[in-house]
Every structure is written in C-alpha cells, then in structure tokens.
Design a protein around this motif. Structure first.
Motif, PDB file in Angstrom:
ATOM      1  N   ARG A   1     -12.453   8.608 -55.900  1.00  0.00           N
ATOM      2  CA  ARG A   1     -11.438   8.788 -56.946  1.00  0.00           C
ATOM      3  C   ARG A   1     -12.051   9.717 -57.980  1.00  0.00           C
ATOM      4  O   ARG A   1     -13.181   9.511 -58.406  1.00  0.00           O
ATOM      5  CB  ARG A   1     -11.076   7.457 -57.575  1.00  0.00           C
ATOM      6  N   ARG A   2     -11.306  10.737 -58.376  1.00  0.00           N
ATOM      7  CA  ARG A   2     -11.793  11.720 -59.342  1.00  0.00           C
ATOM      8  C   ARG A   2     -10.984  11.568 -60.615  1.00  0.00           C
ATOM      9  O   ARG A   2      -9.780  11.771 -60.609  1.00  0.00           O
ATOM     10  CB  ARG A   2     -11.671  13.114 -58.769  1.00  0.00           C
ATOM     11  N   LEU A   3     -11.666  11.206 -61.698  1.00  0.00           N
ATOM     12  CA  LEU A   3     -11.021  10.980 -62.979  1.00  0.00           C
ATOM     13  C   LEU A   3     -11.660  11.888 -64.020  1.00  0.00           C
ATOM     14  O   LEU A   3     -12.819  12.264 -63.896  1.00  0.00           O
ATOM     15  CB  LEU A   3     -11.190   9.525 -63.408  1.00  0.00           C
ATOM     16  N   SER A   4     -10.889  12.214 -65.048  1.00  0.00           N
ATOM     17  CA  SER A   4     -11.464  13.016 -66.121  1.00  0.00           C
ATOM     18  C   SER A   4     -11.231  12.348 -67.458  1.00  0.00           C
ATOM     19  O   SER A   4     -10.241  11.660 -67.662  1.00  0.00           O
ATOM     20  CB  SER A   4     -10.885  14.435 -66.122  1.00  0.00           C
ATOM     21  N   VAL A   5     -12.193  12.552 -68.348  1.00  0.00           N
ATOM     22  CA  VAL A   5     -12.113  12.060 -69.714  1.00  0.00           C
ATOM     23  C   VAL A   5     -11.652  13.242 -70.558  1.00  0.00           C
ATOM     24  O   VAL A   5     -12.330  14.258 -70.623  1.00  0.00           O
ATOM     25  CB  VAL A   5     -13.487  11.542 -70.198  1.00  0.00           C
TER      26      VAL A   5
ATOM     27  N   TRP B   1     -21.358   5.209 -60.080  1.00  0.00           N
ATOM     28  CA  TRP B   1     -20.399   6.299 -60.230  1.00  0.00           C
ATOM     29  C   TRP B   1     -21.137   7.610 -60.464  1.00  0.00           C
ATOM     30  O   TRP B   1     -22.229   7.641 -61.025  1.00  0.00           O
ATOM     31  CB  TRP B   1     -19.468   6.047 -61.404  1.00  0.00           C
ATOM     32  N   HIS B   2     -20.516   8.697 -60.070  1.00  0.00           N
ATOM     33  CA  HIS B   2     -21.085  10.018 -60.344  1.00  0.00           C
ATOM     34  C   HIS B   2     -20.399  10.565 -61.596  1.00  0.00           C
ATOM     35  O   HIS B   2     -19.187  10.721 -61.624  1.00  0.00           O
ATOM     36  CB  HIS B   2     -20.862  10.963 -59.154  1.00  0.00           C
ATOM     37  N   ILE B   3     -21.185  10.836 -62.615  1.00  0.00           N
ATOM     38  CA  ILE B   3     -20.656  11.313 -63.888  1.00  0.00           C
ATOM     39  C   ILE B   3     -21.074  12.764 -64.080  1.00  0.00           C
ATOM     40  O   ILE B   3     -22.258  13.088 -64.037  1.00  0.00           O
ATOM     41  CB  ILE B   3     -21.200  10.476 -65.078  1.00  0.00           C
TER      42      ILE B   3
ATOM     43  N   LYS C   1     -16.984   1.818 -53.339  1.00  0.00           N
ATOM     44  CA  LYS C   1     -15.774   2.277 -54.029  1.00  0.00           C
ATOM     45  C   LYS C   1     -16.155   3.476 -54.883  1.00  0.00           C
ATOM     46  O   LYS C   1     -16.415   3.344 -56.075  1.00  0.00           O
ATOM     47  CB  LYS C   1     -15.191   1.166 -54.897  1.00  0.00           C
ATOM     48  N   PRO C   2     -16.221   4.667 -54.272  1.00  0.00           N
ATOM     49  CA  PRO C   2     -16.720   5.839 -54.991  1.00  0.00           C
ATOM     50  C   PRO C   2     -15.769   6.339 -56.089  1.00  0.00           C
ATOM     51  O   PRO C   2     -14.575   6.454 -55.890  1.00  0.00           O
ATOM     52  CB  PRO C   2     -16.868   6.884 -53.890  1.00  0.00           C
ATOM     53  N   VAL C   3     -16.355   6.609 -57.247  1.00  0.00           N
ATOM     54  CA  VAL C   3     -15.609   7.145 -58.389  1.00  0.00           C
ATOM     55  C   VAL C   3     -16.425   8.290 -58.967  1.00  0.00           C
ATOM     56  O   VAL C   3     -17.631   8.165 -59.162  1.00  0.00           O
ATOM     57  CB  VAL C   3     -15.375   6.066 -59.475  1.00  0.00           C
ATOM     58  N   GLN C   4     -15.751   9.394 -59.220  1.00  0.00           N
ATOM     59  CA  GLN C   4     -16.386  10.546 -59.845  1.00  0.00           C
ATOM     60  C   GLN C   4     -15.670  10.814 -61.166  1.00  0.00           C
ATOM     61  O   GLN C   4     -14.453  10.946 -61.202  1.00  0.00           O
ATOM     62  CB  GLN C   4     -16.310  11.759 -58.922  1.00  0.00           C
TER      63      GLN C   4
END
Length: 189
Positions: free
Chosen positions: A39-43, A65-67, A135-138
């Motif tokens: 899942r690719r999310l942005s701040v 998570w990968h930040i 549960k990968p999140v980027q």
C-alpha cells in the motif's frame, strides 16, 4: 462576506467529521489496491505543519514500513551537472534557501526540482524488506500528485485529518492514540 463565513463553517464541519470518522463519505480504495503489492500512502500538508514530525513518529511505531522522506538535504546542496565525477564537486547552492529569499525568481525552479526529486524516489523499485513484509506499507512524505491536486479532490479520497496542536503531542498516550487512528485508517483502505 456572509457567504465566505458560511463556506468556512461548512468546510470546518466537513473536516471535523472526517477527523472523527476518516472514511465516512469517502470512496473505498479496496478495489484500487486489491492486495497487489505494498500500500502506497503519502503524507500531505503545507510547509511547517508537522509532516516530518508525523513521519518520524510513523517510523518509530512501524519499523517494518518503508518511509520515504522529502530529500531536503538534496535541495540544500545542488551540484552542478557533470561535476559528480570530478574530485571536487561544484555546489550551486541551497535551492530551498534561494526560493525563500527570492520567491519570484526561484519558486518555479524549486517546484520543478522538488517534483523531480520526489518522482525519482517514488519510481525506485520496492526495497526487498518491504516486499517480504506480511502487510507491506510504503509512506511518502508528499506525493508527486501534491503539486496537481486541488482541494475538491480530497473530498473524494480516503483522508486521515490530523490536528497538529493535539495529535503531535510529546505525551506518549496521545502518540499511541494517534498511531491507533493511523492503524485503523490503513486497515480500512
């Protein structure tokens, strides 16, 4: 004047309800994700609203998570083209500082350069560690779309709205509560 106050009050009502129930009225992104890759999310947010502080808190809470943070150091040390191979790289300067000192002259240059640096980061292959996560999140500190998105668009996508004055408290219990909100938001995507 009355119309602008009405608009502002409706806007506040909309965002306060989103803060309490972030997905209410928003389109589900489950169909978009469908379990394919991280899942690719942005701040997103204006300058100096606490994006970096929030990203640091996410990094501490979710080490799996990968930040990807904004490459501010790159913006502050622009190298002349072709000097990377030379023994002494010629520094053109601090583009971020130049933009603040002379916005009329440097804003477009900075906007273009910052966009390209974010695009480069977002086009990099997924790190192996991320692909192996259960549960990968980027997370990206700003997306390449932030230059293009308009306010109305935010009304139709899942958004977690944070209150900087309260959510970024140094108090551990408030940080834990914020991370529970983040966890619920990510699980509901």
């Amino acid at each position: 004047m009355a119309a602008s106050r009405l608009f502002v009050s409706r806007l506040r009502a909309r965002f306060s309800s989103m803060a309490n129930s972030p997905l209410e009225g928003a389109l589900s992104s489950r169909g978009l994700h469908a379990g394919l890759g991280p899942r690719r999310l942005s701040v997103e947010g204006n300058i100096a609203v606490g994006k970096s502080t929030f990203v640091k808190l996410l990094t501490k809470t979710y080490p799996e998570w990968h930040i990807a943070t904004e490459p501010v150091a790159t913006w502050q040390d622009i190298q002349a083209a072709g000097t990377q191979k030379a023994c002494i790289a010629q520094s053109l300067g601090n583009l971020l500082d130049m933009m603040y000192r002379e916005p009329a002259r440097w804003s477009y240059t900075f906007q273009t350069f910052s966009f390209m640096s974010r695009l480069k980061v977002q086009l990099e292959p997924f790190p192996k560690k991320l692909l192996q996560a259960k549960k990968p999140v980027q997370i990206f500190e700003r997306s390449v779309y932030s230059d293009r998105l308009h306010f109305e668009t935010l009304l139709n996508i899942p958004v977690l709205v944070l209150d900087v004055s309260d959510d970024f408290s140094e108090e551990v219990t408030k940080q834990e509560e914020l991370m529970r909100k983040v966890d619920t938001f990510v699980k509901n995507l």
